[in-house]
Structures are given as structure tokens and as C-alpha cells.
Design an enzyme around this catalytic site. Sequence first.
Site: not given
Length: 156
Positions: A57, A81, A88
Site C-alpha cells: 500500500y 499480496v 483487506h
Amino acid sequence: MNRIEAHLLATDLKFAIISTRWNHLIVDRLVEGAELAFVQHGGRSENLDHYLSPGAYEVPLIARKLAESGRYDAIVCLGAVIKGDTDHYDFVAGGAANGILNTSLHTGVPVAFGVLTTDTVEQALNRAGIKAGNKGAEATLAMIETVNLLRQIPQS
């Protein structure tokens, strides 16, 4: 029709790599692939700077600052990720992808999205070079080609 193609030569290029600390066993392989691709195509290790981001992020902001610095021909963003049981994943993966794209479009500096977004650790490992290809190397090659193609576009 004129066909303009770029070459895959990194001799005079200066790149930044941003990698995430999360899932480092996967991401380390992506970084190794990126560095190897850069050097194998004529780049020098001293023209490759590696920045460690706390997570995916945060990558777009770091990429933006590096792009605005004027020091780099391109930036390669690497991470992994992996989907979990909550939303999330969607926020992090989507935010990173959008931020990286916006950085490239707003600064004019090519920025590669080499952040793996997978359902499982196994899928991520496979894309990091375990079974086929290394997305870190692929992202770096795309940036070498993009920089060289952009250099061929006439200025008005």
C-alpha cells in the site's frame, strides 16, 4: 507504415526497484530476477537502487517521490499480496495497482506493476520463478523496453 520498436539494452539506464517487506521469501526472488534481467541486458548494478517498502500500500507514494526526483529512467515495483479471508486483499491490491499506474501517468516516468496478486502462496512462488518465469525479471524487461521506446518518440 513506420514501425518503431525498442531494443532491450539497459547500458545507460538508471532504475529504482521498490520491494515490499511482506512475503519476503517470494519478493526476494522477484528482486533477484529483476536485478539479473537488468544486468544481463547491459545494465550496471551501481545503476540499480533498491528501496524497501513496509508494504504494498505504501509503494505508490515511494514510487511517486522517486519518479519526481528525476534520478531514475524507470521504477520497478515488486511485492506479493496474497488473498486472505477478508476484504483487506482487495483494498491493498487495488490501491497499489491504481497508485502505481497514476504515478507513471502523472510523472511521465515508466513505473512497472510487478506486485503479484494471488490466491495462494504456491501461485506466488510459481510466478517468482519456481516453475515458470519470474515476474520481477519480466517487469524489468518491460521497463527497459518502455524507456527505450519513449526515447524514440519525437519531441514537438
